[in-house]
Design a protein around this motif. Structure first.
Motif, mmCIF file in Angstrom:
data_model
loop_
_atom_site.group_PDB
_atom_site.id
_atom_site.type_symbol
_atom_site.label_atom_id
_atom_site.label_comp_id
_atom_site.label_asym_id
_atom_site.label_seq_id
_atom_site.Cartn_x
_atom_site.Cartn_y
_atom_site.Cartn_z
ATOM 1 N N ARG A 176 -28.297 51.556 -16.339
ATOM 2 C CA ARG A 176 -28.731 52.392 -15.218
ATOM 3 C C ARG A 176 -29.954 53.225 -15.599
ATOM 4 N NH1 ARG A 176 -26.907 54.096 -10.230
ATOM 5 N NH2 ARG A 176 -27.639 56.161 -9.673
ATOM 6 N N ASP A 207 -36.774 46.367 -5.492
ATOM 7 C CA ASP A 207 -36.729 45.876 -4.113
ATOM 8 C C ASP A 207 -36.155 46.966 -3.229
ATOM 9 O OD1 ASP A 207 -37.735 43.443 -4.766
ATOM 10 O OD2 ASP A 207 -35.809 42.388 -4.724
ATOM 11 N N ASN A 244 -31.030 48.324 -2.051
ATOM 12 C CA ASN A 244 -31.920 48.119 -3.203
ATOM 13 C C ASN A 244 -31.314 47.048 -4.114
ATOM 14 O OD1 ASN A 244 -30.061 49.330 -5.025
ATOM 15 N ND2 ASN A 244 -30.806 51.367 -4.451
ATOM 16 N N ASN A 245 -32.032 46.710 -5.174
ATOM 17 C CA ASN A 245 -31.579 45.603 -6.030
ATOM 18 C C ASN A 245 -31.013 46.085 -7.358
ATOM 19 O OD1 ASN A 245 -34.060 46.541 -6.941
ATOM 20 N ND2 ASN A 245 -34.682 44.553 -7.731
ATOM 21 N N TRP A 246 -30.679 47.378 -7.450
ATOM 22 C CA TRP A 246 -30.258 47.825 -8.785
ATOM 23 C C TRP A 246 -29.008 48.709 -8.806
ATOM 24 C CZ3 TRP A 246 -30.665 53.155 -9.672
ATOM 25 C CH2 TRP A 246 -31.438 53.868 -8.759
ATOM 26 N N GLU A 247 -28.550 49.192 -7.678
ATOM 27 C CA GLU A 247 -27.376 50.072 -7.727
ATOM 28 C C GLU A 247 -26.054 49.325 -7.515
ATOM 29 O OE1 GLU A 247 -27.760 54.444 -6.637
ATOM 30 O OE2 GLU A 247 -29.099 53.493 -5.202
ATOM 31 N N TRP A 263 -33.399 52.324 -14.761
ATOM 32 C CA TRP A 263 -33.853 52.572 -13.386
ATOM 33 C C TRP A 263 -34.023 54.056 -13.081
ATOM 34 C CZ3 TRP A 263 -35.262 48.358 -10.761
ATOM 35 C CH2 TRP A 263 -34.728 47.133 -11.161
ATOM 36 N N LYS A 270 -34.642 47.130 0.349
ATOM 37 C CA LYS A 270 -34.211 46.193 1.402
ATOM 38 C C LYS A 270 -33.925 46.983 2.668
ATOM 39 C CE LYS A 270 -32.122 43.245 -2.100
ATOM 40 N NZ LYS A 270 -30.890 42.568 -2.541
#
Lengths: 269, 265
Positions: A11, A174, B25-28, A14, A176
């Motif tokens: 994590r 990304d 999103n693409n990470w959570e 990010w 979305k």
């Protein structure tokens, strides 16, 4: 235990040193979103301006308070600034586009900085921020303004020099958009760059039924600037949008126009 | 936290909510699942939940209140997506495995459509608010014009299914006078006509409650719905970033509670 550390490290890729917005240089520096202005024969932009600082005091300030509005074109170049005197306890709905007459661009960004920063903000080590509300009239066909609020604490000001608070992501992300796009409507998507680096932004349109890419468009956005992407392909079916970039959050402003029904709407992702 | 997505209602309009089974999103959230689409509502004693379908990964589904003919009249309908089945009846607002994201939050498209063509929506979600909370909100949205009509939609969601009767106070722009007190009910969609409240175009609407928290949404219609505008107020905590913003928020609430108490006395 090892699993937890692994999860945290993963994590961290990010989140480490990637806040949505960095702290301004001084507690006396106000913060603003980067809002979107539009102006043309079809567009008018408005902003509701009131003294946020006065909410934090039992007694209204007697000295003059104001807000500085700084305008940028779509390339992020400062094109104008205007100071508005704020009336005590009153809302002024200002026609933003009236400050941009003669400007060749039809859209860009602007920021609103308040002069009145109450002491209790300083005591709590917090920064006063203007998050909006912008409203738009489209086609001038009626009296209605369509509202949308801001979506990022993007920019601050010190000694009349503005500086951005966004940082770039380490990894490409990304965003979305959780919205069902259809061929009965037209769309324009505006993304702002609130970082100090030029950002590459890719808009990918995906078919909802097959998950396959229909179209992709690439833009480069300068700091303080914005890009406008429209979906101009005659496509039958429902689709969705993914925005790839190194912006921590590439939330677009979405302008939505009915085709079969004649309406306009605006919201943010 | 498990999010719910309310279905709106307003004069001359029908509410819709589009739920989306993909993360923003693409990470959570790394793994997604097919989910149940639920409608949850309260009868004042219990929460009821009904599955109206399933939603595959990466798919969206539009829910219209008019399609939910099992709902009692004037109910606040809360849609949600769950991996597991929600209990059909419970004495606390049901929830499921938390698949929520933060940057941004997992949202639905919540909106209103009119038969005259207008359509408007925002990206939103709702959670249960504490029953002992109060509300302070500043709204600039009131629009004046001969063909415009404005309403406030006040949505309150609480864990308890009870319907609590309480009040929403509209203060004048100086915060030193109550313009009007309107009855509101928890776990309801409270709709209040604003045109008759006698605010000037330069007035801010200041909303205060003593014992209920909710989401104030403002909808303005042109010619009964040819065009629509919808937006929610910012919670006052969002006037500040970084530092002890919640401490500052408590201070702001205290200032306005004192102002409010002075009016009442």
């Amino acid at each position: 235990m090892i699993k937890t550390i692994y999860k945290k490290l993963k994590r961290g890729l990010w989140t480490y040193k990637q806040p949505l917005s960095a702290k301004p240089k001084s507690l006396h520096n106000p913060v603003s979103d980067l809002f979107v202005w539009r102006q043309s024969d079809k567009w008018k932009t408005y902003f509701d301006l009131y003294d946020i600082g006065s909410f934090y005091s039992q007694i209204a300030k007697t000295k003059e308070v104001n807000a500085k509005i700084v305008f940028y074109n779509q390339s992020g170049k400062k094109i104008n600034e205007h100071t508005v005197k704020l009336k005590i306890n009153q809302n002024s709905c200002i026609e933003i586009s009236s400050f941009l007459k003669g400007e060749k661009d039809s859209y860009g960004t602007f920021a609103v900085f308040h002069s009145n920063i109450p002491d209790n903000f300083i005591e709590h080590k917090s920064y006063l921020t203007e998050r909006g509300f912008v409203s738009y009239k489209y086609n001038n066909n009626n009296q209605l303004r369509h509202y949308v609020h801001g979506n990022s604490d993007a920019i601050s000001i010190s000694n009349n020099i503005t500086y951005l608070l966004g940082v770039s992501s380490i990894l490409k992300r990304d965003y979305k958009l959780q919205f069902n796009l259809t061929n009965t409507e037209n769309y324009e998507f505006i993304v702002i760059n609130y970082t100090n680096k030029q950002q590459k932004v890719i808009f990918k349109f995906l078919d909802v039924a097959t998950d396959k890419e229909i179209s992709a468009k690439e833009y480069f956005i300068n700091p303080n600037g914005c890009c406008l992407c429209n979906f101009d392909i005659n496509y039958i079916g429902n689709f969705r949008l993914t925005i790839s970039s190194k912006l921590v959050m590439a939330r677009p402003f979405v302008f939505r126009f009915g085709i079969t029904k004649n309406f306009f709407d605006v919201f943010h992702g | 936290m498990y999010p719910f997505y309310p279905l709106l209602r307003a004069p001359n309009c029908e509410g819709f909510t589009v739920v989306h089974n993909y993360a923003p999103n693409n990470w959570e959230v790394r793994k997604n699942y097919e989910k149940y689409i639920n409608i949850t509502w309260s009868d004042g004693s219990y929460w009821h939940s009904k599955i109206i379908g399933t939603l595959g990964k990466n798919k969206s589904f539009k829910i219209k209140e008019k399609d939910l003919n099992f709902l009692p009249k004037n109910t606040l309908a809360l849609s949600s997506l769950s991996i597991n089945k929600l209990p059909s009846e419970s004495d606390i607002l049901p929830d499921d495995i938390d698949m929520q994201t933060n940057l941004p939050e997992w949202r639905a498209s919540i909106g209103l459509e009119s038969k005259l063509g207008g359509s408007t929506s925002f990206q939103g979600e709702g959670y249960a608010f504490p029953t002992n909370g109060s509300l302070l909100s500043f709204a600039p949205f009131l629009q004046h014009g001969k063909d415009l009509s404005s309403h406030l939609i006040f949505i309150s969601i609480e864990k308890s299914p009870l319907f609590r009767n309480t009040s929403l106070f509209f203060l004048n722009t100086y915060g030193n006078k109550i313009k009007i007190e309107k009855p509101i009910i928890s776990n309801h969609l409270n709709i209040i006509k604003l045109d008759e409240l006698d605010y000037d175009p330069s007035d801010l609407i200041i909303l205060v409650t003593k014992n209920i928290v909710g989401i104030p949404l403002f909808v303005t219609a042109y010619k009964k719905g040819e065009e629509l505008s919808l937006e929610h107020t910012h919670p006052p905590a969002s006037f500040a970033i970084h530092g002890d913003r919640w401490g500052l928020h408590r201070e702001l609430k205290k200032i306005w509670a004192e102002k409010f108490n002075n009016i009442e006395s």
